[in-house]
Structures are given as C-alpha cells and as structure tokens.
Design an enzyme around this catalytic site. Structure first.
Site, PDB file in Angstrom:
ATOM      1  N   ASP A   8       0.864  -1.185   0.000  1.00  0.00           N
ATOM      2  CA  ASP A   8       0.000   0.000   0.000  1.00  0.00           C
ATOM      3  C   ASP A   8       0.903   1.238   0.000  1.00  0.00           C
ATOM      4  O   ASP A   8       2.111   1.134   0.227  1.00  0.00           O
ATOM      5  CB  ASP A   8      -0.859  -0.017   1.277  1.00  0.00           C
ATOM      6  CG  ASP A   8      -1.865   1.116   1.336  1.00  0.00           C
ATOM      7  OD1 ASP A   8      -2.819   1.095   0.546  1.00  0.00           O
ATOM      8  OD2 ASP A   8      -1.705   2.031   2.166  1.00  0.00           O
ATOM      9  N   SER A   9       0.277   2.386  -0.192  1.00  0.00           N
ATOM     10  CA  SER A   9       1.036   3.634  -0.134  1.00  0.00           C
ATOM     11  C   SER A   9       1.457   3.985   1.294  1.00  0.00           C
ATOM     12  O   SER A   9       2.282   4.869   1.489  1.00  0.00           O
ATOM     13  CB  SER A   9       0.179   4.774  -0.682  1.00  0.00           C
ATOM     14  OG  SER A   9      -0.999   4.873   0.094  1.00  0.00           O
ATOM     15  N   TYR A  39      -0.566   8.694  -2.275  1.00  0.00           N
ATOM     16  CA  TYR A  39      -0.472   8.417  -3.709  1.00  0.00           C
ATOM     17  C   TYR A  39      -1.670   9.040  -4.442  1.00  0.00           C
ATOM     18  O   TYR A  39      -1.590   9.347  -5.613  1.00  0.00           O
ATOM     19  CB  TYR A  39      -0.500   6.899  -3.968  1.00  0.00           C
ATOM     20  CG  TYR A  39       0.807   6.163  -3.797  1.00  0.00           C
ATOM     21  CD1 TYR A  39       1.843   6.673  -3.020  1.00  0.00           C
ATOM     22  CD2 TYR A  39       1.000   4.923  -4.408  1.00  0.00           C
ATOM     23  CE1 TYR A  39       3.032   5.960  -2.862  1.00  0.00           C
ATOM     24  CE2 TYR A  39       2.187   4.220  -4.262  1.00  0.00           C
ATOM     25  CZ  TYR A  39       3.190   4.736  -3.480  1.00  0.00           C
ATOM     26  OH  TYR A  39       4.362   4.036  -3.335  1.00  0.00           O
ATOM     27  N   GLY A  40      -2.770   9.189  -3.720  1.00  0.00           N
ATOM     28  CA  GLY A  40      -4.032   9.612  -4.335  1.00  0.00           C
ATOM     29  C   GLY A  40      -3.988  10.980  -4.987  1.00  0.00           C
ATOM     30  O   GLY A  40      -4.826  11.304  -5.817  1.00  0.00           O
ATOM     31  N   CYS A  70      -4.142  -1.610  -2.065  1.00  0.00           N
ATOM     32  CA  CYS A  70      -4.283  -0.168  -2.227  1.00  0.00           C
ATOM     33  C   CYS A  70      -5.185   0.030  -3.436  1.00  0.00           C
ATOM     34  O   CYS A  70      -4.864  -0.438  -4.533  1.00  0.00           O
ATOM     35  CB  CYS A  70      -2.905   0.457  -2.470  1.00  0.00           C
ATOM     36  SG  CYS A  70      -2.963   2.221  -2.827  1.00  0.00           S
ATOM     37  N   ASN A  71      -6.306   0.685  -3.204  1.00  0.00           N
ATOM     38  CA  ASN A  71      -7.253   0.897  -4.307  1.00  0.00           C
ATOM     39  C   ASN A  71      -6.630   1.744  -5.402  1.00  0.00           C
ATOM     40  O   ASN A  71      -6.818   1.495  -6.589  1.00  0.00           O
ATOM     41  CB  ASN A  71      -8.505   1.599  -3.786  1.00  0.00           C
ATOM     42  CG  ASN A  71      -9.301   0.727  -2.843  1.00  0.00           C
ATOM     43  OD1 ASN A  71     -10.277   0.115  -3.239  1.00  0.00           O
ATOM     44  ND2 ASN A  71      -8.884   0.647  -1.592  1.00  0.00           N
ATOM     45  N   THR A  72      -5.895   2.764  -4.993  1.00  0.00           N
ATOM     46  CA  THR A  72      -5.297   3.688  -5.961  1.00  0.00           C
ATOM     47  C   THR A  72      -4.327   2.947  -6.878  1.00  0.00           C
ATOM     48  O   THR A  72      -4.367   3.104  -8.101  1.00  0.00           O
ATOM     49  CB  THR A  72      -4.586   4.837  -5.206  1.00  0.00           C
ATOM     50  OG1 THR A  72      -5.508   5.398  -4.268  1.00  0.00           O
ATOM     51  CG2 THR A  72      -4.102   5.904  -6.154  1.00  0.00           C
ATOM     52  N   CYS A 178     -10.837   3.065  -0.248  1.00  0.00           N
ATOM     53  CA  CYS A 178      -9.440   3.373   0.081  1.00  0.00           C
ATOM     54  C   CYS A 178      -9.150   2.587   1.340  1.00  0.00           C
ATOM     55  O   CYS A 178      -9.949   2.613   2.290  1.00  0.00           O
ATOM     56  CB  CYS A 178      -9.267   4.875   0.326  1.00  0.00           C
ATOM     57  SG  CYS A 178      -7.670   5.315   1.039  1.00  0.00           S
ATOM     58  N   HIS A 180      -7.323   2.974   3.747  1.00  0.00           N
ATOM     59  CA  HIS A 180      -7.186   3.720   4.996  1.00  0.00           C
ATOM     60  C   HIS A 180      -8.544   3.880   5.716  1.00  0.00           C
ATOM     61  O   HIS A 180      -8.582   4.022   6.931  1.00  0.00           O
ATOM     62  CB  HIS A 180      -6.632   5.126   4.731  1.00  0.00           C
ATOM     63  CG  HIS A 180      -5.157   5.168   4.465  1.00  0.00           C
ATOM     64  ND1 HIS A 180      -4.614   4.735   3.282  1.00  0.00           N
ATOM     65  CD2 HIS A 180      -4.112   5.605   5.228  1.00  0.00           C
ATOM     66  CE1 HIS A 180      -3.289   4.909   3.329  1.00  0.00           C
ATOM     67  NE2 HIS A 180      -2.974   5.435   4.489  1.00  0.00           N
TER      68      HIS A 180
END
Ligand code: DGL
Length: 249
Positions: A8-9, A39-40, A70-72, A178, A180
């Site tokens: 993930d970021s 990252y978003g 991480c969705n992004t 996301c 998070h």
C-alpha cells in the site's frame, strides 16, 4: 510455505493485512510506502513508478503472489505491474466490485482523487449492472490517518462534507474505496444520518481468497518511514505490537 506480498502507499493496507492474517495462515511481507504517501494526489506516472519500486523490493522475499492492498494502485497501476512482473496480482477493487454486484441498490464510493479520476469503480460496476455509482474523492482523510488523527472535530467536519450526497440521497451501499478508511469506519458511521450498508473490500477479499495455507503465521512489516506515529498506528491496526522494519525505497 506461501509467501504473500501485500502493499500500500502507507498504513492503509494494514487493514487488509489484518483481515487476511486473522483468517489465513501464510508468510506475509507487507510494504507501506509512507514516505511517499498520499499516492491519491499523484499523477498516474508517479504512482506506477512508485508501485514498481515496492514490487521490486518485495520480490527479494521470494513472493508467490501479491495482494495489491491499495485501491489507488489497483486502479492506476496494476496493468503496468502485471506487464512488468511475471507474478499474480490480486486487486482489492475487483473484490469490492464482485460484492457490490450481489447487493441491492446503488453505490457511493469514497476514494482518493486518483481512484475517482480514473473511475476505477464506476466503470467496472456499470459494465455489469445498471446501478448508479456516485464517486466521492475524500482527499484529506489519508493525511489525517497517517498522522494518527483518527477522531476529532477537524476529521468530523470533513467527513460531514464528504458524506453530504450519501446522506441526502440515502444511497444504499457505501464502498470504503481506500484501504485507509476502515480505520475510521466508526467515525464514518457516526456521520451518516441513515443505515447504509458499508462494504470493506478487505473483508470481501479475505472471505473469497483461496491459496495453499501454511501451518504457521508469520508477518513482516516494512515501511519507507518509521516513526513513533507509524509504529503506534501499526500496533493499533494490527491489534498487537509488531516492530516495523525500515526500508529505503
Ligand atoms: N490507501 C490507498 C488506497 O486504498 C491510497 C491512499 C493514498 O496514498 O492516497 O487508495
């Protein structure tokens, strides 16, 4: 031994690692690139380059397959990762899409700017259904969480703003798009004025993933920045103390 790379970021993907490791025994290697979070707000090119660096590091751990927690990254970079590295990559967003297709009603996707700009969720859901999909970029949430601010007035004010449309239209399903956001799920619920069905993609992925499990559970957590906040947040999310190892990426 199954070696799984989860990344993930930043801290967010730990919500995925936590769910996975509760249910499935394996050797987990996690990397959070919290030096470069969020990252978003970055360009696709930057997100792709940073994700490739993460994968290169994790490959040293003899990884069998990756969970892109991480969705992004899943929306912006997974195709490039698949082209570049000869490995299996499981996308967190694909898991959430499968789930929403089985649910009644429309979807409100809370996500980063990059995920919303690419319409990662909207396009996939509408390819297979006539659901309405509302995407809401929530740019301040990741920074609150990375800074350890998981409650309080400032967070609440922003949440109220982000959830405005969902509250107004009482949209049946809310996707935590996301990784998070499950960390502040309680706060999200508190600021909803109706009973929405909240979908945490990590739970769907954990329910559906199949692989050869080990007898033992082993977790190694790496981050590109280690400080008191990242260590405390890691312990809170994982529900126990796991010492983060520092990596310079
Ligand atoms: N946690 C990440 C996600 O699932 C992105 C957060 C960020 O770096 O902006 O999209």
């Amino acid at each position: 031994m199954t070696n799984i790379g989860v990344f993930d970021s930043g801290l967010g993907g730990l919500t995925v690692l936590k769910e996975l490791s509760k249910k499935h025994k394996a050797n987990y290697f996690y990397l959070g690139d919290n030096k470069n979070v969020p990252y978003g707000d970055k360009s696709s090119g930057e997100i792709i380059d940073l994700s490739k660096n993460i994968v290169k590091f994790l490959l040293k751990k003899d990884i069998d397959f990756f969970v892109v927690a991480c969705n992004t990254i899943s929306v912006v970079a997974i195709d490039e990762l698949k082209k570049t590295f000869d490995k299996k990559f499981i996308s967190i967003t694909d898991e959430a899409v499968k789930e929403i297709l089985n649910r009644k009603g429309d979807a409100f996707v809370m996500a980063t700017k990059a995920t919303c700009l690419k319409h990662g969720y909207k396009e996939k859901i509408q390819r297979f259904s006539d659901k309405k999909v509302y995407e809401k970029a929530c740019p301040s949430l990741v920074s609150f969480i990375e800074n350890g601010e998981i409650c309080g007035k400032d967070l609440e004010n922003d949440l109220k703003k982000y959830l405005d449309l969902a509250n107004e239209r009482k949209i049946e399903n809310i996707i935590l798009g996301c990784t998070h956001y499950p960390i502040i799920e309680k706060e999200i619920k508190k600021n909803l004025t109706y009973a929405a069905n909240i979908i945490d993609p990590a739970k769907v992925l954990t329910r559906d993933i199949v692989f050869d499990e080990d007898e033992n559970l082993n977790i190694e957590i790496y981050m590109t920045d280690v400080n008191e906040i990242s260590q405390n947040m890691t312990n809170i999310i994982m529900g126990r103390e796991i010492k983060i190892k520092k990596v310079s990426n």
